[in-house]
Motif scaffolding. Structure first.
Motif, mmCIF file in Angstrom:
data_model
loop_
_atom_site.group_PDB
_atom_site.id
_atom_site.type_symbol
_atom_site.label_atom_id
_atom_site.label_comp_id
_atom_site.label_asym_id
_atom_site.label_seq_id
_atom_site.Cartn_x
_atom_site.Cartn_y
_atom_site.Cartn_z
ATOM 1 N N SER A 16 0.679 -1.194 -0.018
ATOM 2 C CA SER A 16 0.212 -0.026 0.065
ATOM 3 C C SER A 16 0.757 1.156 0.097
ATOM 4 C CB SER A 16 -0.915 -0.061 1.337
ATOM 5 O OG SER A 16 -1.636 1.148 1.280
ATOM 6 N N LYS A 17 0.343 2.323 -0.754
ATOM 7 C CA LYS A 17 0.980 3.681 -0.606
ATOM 8 C C LYS A 17 0.348 4.454 0.243
ATOM 9 C CE LYS A 17 3.883 2.394 -3.824
ATOM 10 N NZ LYS A 17 5.079 1.395 -3.264
ATOM 11 N N LEU A 18 -0.782 4.027 1.184
ATOM 12 C CA LEU A 18 -1.359 4.888 1.837
ATOM 13 C C LEU A 18 -0.555 5.419 3.128
ATOM 14 C CD1 LEU A 18 -4.954 3.161 2.086
ATOM 15 C CD2 LEU A 18 -4.312 5.348 0.610
ATOM 16 N N ASN A 19 -0.763 6.597 3.652
ATOM 17 C CA ASN A 19 0.084 7.073 4.707
ATOM 18 C C ASN A 19 -0.013 5.829 5.928
ATOM 19 O OD1 ASN A 19 0.953 9.399 3.452
ATOM 20 N ND2 ASN A 19 -0.422 10.460 4.161
ATOM 21 N N GLU A 20 -1.107 5.572 6.148
ATOM 22 C CA GLU A 20 -1.318 4.517 7.252
ATOM 23 C C GLU A 20 -0.295 3.526 7.343
ATOM 24 O OE1 GLU A 20 -5.290 6.727 6.393
ATOM 25 O OE2 GLU A 20 -3.911 5.644 5.370
ATOM 26 N N PHE A 21 0.048 3.044 6.205
ATOM 27 C CA PHE A 21 0.854 1.806 6.033
ATOM 28 C C PHE A 21 2.423 2.307 5.621
ATOM 29 C CE2 PHE A 21 -3.460 0.473 5.088
ATOM 30 C CZ PHE A 21 -3.732 -0.482 6.000
ATOM 31 N N GLU A 22 2.656 3.368 5.607
ATOM 32 C CA GLU A 22 3.981 3.708 5.371
ATOM 33 C C GLU A 22 5.224 3.299 6.146
ATOM 34 O OE1 GLU A 22 4.921 8.089 5.216
ATOM 35 O OE2 GLU A 22 4.006 8.275 7.535
ATOM 36 N N LYS A 23 4.727 2.897 7.498
ATOM 37 C CA LYS A 23 5.856 2.424 8.316
ATOM 38 C C LYS A 23 5.670 0.780 8.340
ATOM 39 C CE LYS A 23 7.315 6.395 9.706
ATOM 40 N NZ LYS A 23 8.741 6.662 9.258
ATOM 41 N N TYR A 24 5.032 0.213 7.314
ATOM 42 C CA TYR A 24 4.724 -1.357 7.318
ATOM 43 C C TYR A 24 5.181 -1.730 6.100
ATOM 44 C CZ TYR A 24 2.247 -5.716 7.736
ATOM 45 O OH TYR A 24 1.865 -7.092 7.701
ATOM 46 N N HIS A 25 6.182 -2.758 5.964
ATOM 47 C CA HIS A 25 6.524 -3.453 4.778
ATOM 48 C C HIS A 25 7.386 -4.740 5.365
ATOM 49 C CE1 HIS A 25 8.003 -3.781 0.748
ATOM 50 N NE2 HIS A 25 9.297 -4.120 1.304
ATOM 51 N N ILE A 26 6.735 -5.521 4.391
ATOM 52 C CA ILE A 26 7.442 -7.021 4.921
ATOM 53 C C ILE A 26 8.617 -7.165 3.973
ATOM 54 C CG2 ILE A 26 5.414 -7.961 5.987
ATOM 55 C CD1 ILE A 26 4.786 -9.308 3.127
ATOM 56 N N ILE A 79 -7.442 0.943 17.644
ATOM 57 C CA ILE A 79 -6.676 1.767 16.643
ATOM 58 C C ILE A 79 -6.537 1.466 15.287
ATOM 59 C CG2 ILE A 79 -5.608 3.425 18.604
ATOM 60 C CD1 ILE A 79 -2.887 1.868 17.750
ATOM 61 N N PHE A 80 -6.336 2.201 14.433
ATOM 62 C CA PHE A 80 -5.919 1.646 12.887
ATOM 63 C C PHE A 80 -4.627 2.005 12.574
ATOM 64 C CE2 PHE A 80 -5.858 2.114 8.225
ATOM 65 C CZ PHE A 80 -6.497 0.944 7.854
ATOM 66 N N THR A 81 -3.774 1.257 12.432
ATOM 67 C CA THR A 81 -2.124 1.382 12.371
ATOM 68 C C THR A 81 -1.596 0.241 11.900
ATOM 69 O OG1 THR A 81 -0.343 2.674 13.046
ATOM 70 C CG2 THR A 81 -1.241 1.223 14.615
ATOM 71 N N ALA A 82 -0.309 0.477 11.306
ATOM 72 C CA ALA A 82 0.359 -0.684 10.803
ATOM 73 C C ALA A 82 1.968 -0.227 10.946
ATOM 74 C CB ALA A 82 0.006 -1.083 9.560
ATOM 75 N N PHE A 83 2.509 -0.994 11.568
ATOM 76 C CA PHE A 83 3.984 -0.790 11.543
ATOM 77 C C PHE A 83 5.057 -1.952 11.687
ATOM 78 C CE2 PHE A 83 2.754 -0.330 15.921
ATOM 79 C CZ PHE A 83 3.780 -0.825 16.472
ATOM 80 N N ASN A 84 6.140 -1.902 11.481
ATOM 81 C CA ASN A 84 7.240 -2.879 11.673
ATOM 82 C C ASN A 84 7.817 -2.809 13.147
ATOM 83 O OD1 ASN A 84 7.004 -3.690 9.034
ATOM 84 N ND2 ASN A 84 8.935 -2.577 8.462
ATOM 85 N N SER A 85 7.542 -3.877 13.936
ATOM 86 C CA SER A 85 8.033 -3.759 15.408
ATOM 87 C C SER A 85 9.279 -4.350 15.357
ATOM 88 C CB SER A 85 6.916 -4.564 16.410
ATOM 89 O OG SER A 85 6.719 -5.788 15.775
ATOM 90 N N GLY A 86 9.886 -4.698 14.347
ATOM 91 C CA GLY A 86 11.159 -5.402 14.293
ATOM 92 C C GLY A 86 11.529 -5.588 12.728
ATOM 93 N N GLU A 87 12.594 -6.033 12.477
ATOM 94 C CA GLU A 87 13.074 -6.430 11.211
ATOM 95 C C GLU A 87 12.154 -7.443 10.374
ATOM 96 O OE1 GLU A 87 16.759 -7.797 8.462
ATOM 97 O OE2 GLU A 87 17.245 -6.898 10.216
ATOM 98 N N LYS A 88 12.117 -8.397 11.270
ATOM 99 C CA LYS A 88 11.173 -9.439 10.810
ATOM 100 C C LYS A 88 9.767 -9.600 11.620
ATOM 101 C CE LYS A 88 14.942 -11.008 8.310
ATOM 102 N NZ LYS A 88 14.734 -11.289 6.819
ATOM 103 N N ALA A 89 9.460 -8.619 12.585
ATOM 104 C CA ALA A 89 8.207 -8.558 13.044
ATOM 105 C C ALA A 89 7.353 -7.466 12.525
ATOM 106 C CB ALA A 89 8.542 -8.578 14.637
ATOM 107 N N HIS A 90 5.899 -7.825 12.485
ATOM 108 C CA HIS A 90 5.083 -6.668 11.866
ATOM 109 C C HIS A 90 3.698 -6.806 12.609
ATOM 110 C CE1 HIS A 90 8.263 -6.728 8.732
ATOM 111 N NE2 HIS A 90 7.979 -8.302 8.710
ATOM 112 N N LEU A 91 3.117 -5.740 12.453
ATOM 113 C CA LEU A 91 2.047 -5.721 13.381
ATOM 114 C C LEU A 91 0.907 -4.915 12.394
ATOM 115 C CD1 LEU A 91 0.148 -6.089 15.918
ATOM 116 C CD2 LEU A 91 1.175 -3.720 16.810
ATOM 117 N N LEU A 92 -0.011 -5.265 12.582
ATOM 118 C CA LEU A 92 -1.363 -4.632 11.878
ATOM 119 C C LEU A 92 -2.463 -4.336 12.998
ATOM 120 C CD1 LEU A 92 -2.013 -6.577 8.437
ATOM 121 C CD2 LEU A 92 -1.142 -4.225 8.738
ATOM 122 N N MET A 93 -2.993 -3.272 13.449
ATOM 123 C CA MET A 93 -3.808 -3.003 14.358
ATOM 124 C C MET A 93 -5.058 -2.472 13.467
ATOM 125 S SD MET A 93 -2.852 -3.691 17.404
ATOM 126 C CE MET A 93 -3.926 -2.957 18.373
#
Length: 151
Positions: A16-26, A79-93
């Motif tokens: 996604s290119k949406l701002n909500e997902f800018e900190k989320y990338h596998i 909440i609605f957010t997504a981010f990488n909590s580590g290099e290999k760990a990811h979280l979608l709220m």
């Protein structure tokens, strides 16, 4: 179908290119593996999807955990957010549930490993009371604010 749904959320959030997902990338490799898997297995009609699922699909093997509040009401809205909590760990709220997604064995903690949906036999959804769900959401907001302030 459940894994198709979760892997679709993870993959779509990553591209996604949406701002909500800018900190989320596998990882690019994992992203491509999920893309191919979804492309091969998501079908246009419900009938085709059910027929395909009966063909013993080989699913990508990643740990992911789902957590949700036991009840759904105004107090349990997350909440609605997504981010990488580590290099290999990811979280979608995703307001009503959280998806913790891990791309390697070392990233998942022993507690969440117990609730992992890596296996294909059953679906595990951890539920907690509204107070604990709210606490999880506050903790994540605080972690995001601390990260933002440290930049």
């Amino acid at each position: 179908m459940f894994k198709l749904f979760i892997y679709s959320l993870v993959w779509r959030s990553s591209i996604s290119k949406l701002n909500e997902f800018e900190k989320y990338h596998i990882d690019d490799k994992v992203e491509e593996e999920l893309r191919v898997f979804l492309n091969d297995n998501l079908k246009t009609t419900h009938k085709e999807l059910l027929e395909n699922i009966e063909n013993n699909i080989k699913y990508p093997s990643y740990h992911f955990c789902l957590i949700k509040p036991i009840a759904r009401n105004k107090q349990s809205r997350g909440i609605f957010t997504a981010f990488n909590s580590g290099e290999k760990a990811h979280l979608l709220m995703l307001i009503d549930f959280a998806v913790f997604f891990y791309t390697d064995e070392k990233s998942i903690g022993s507690t969440l490993k117990y609730y992992s949906n890596k296996q294909n036999e059953k679906v595990i959804i951890a539920t907690g009371d509204i107070e604990k769900w709210t606490e999880l959401n506050r903790m994540i907001v605080q972690k995001m604010l601390n990260k933002k302030n440290s930049m």
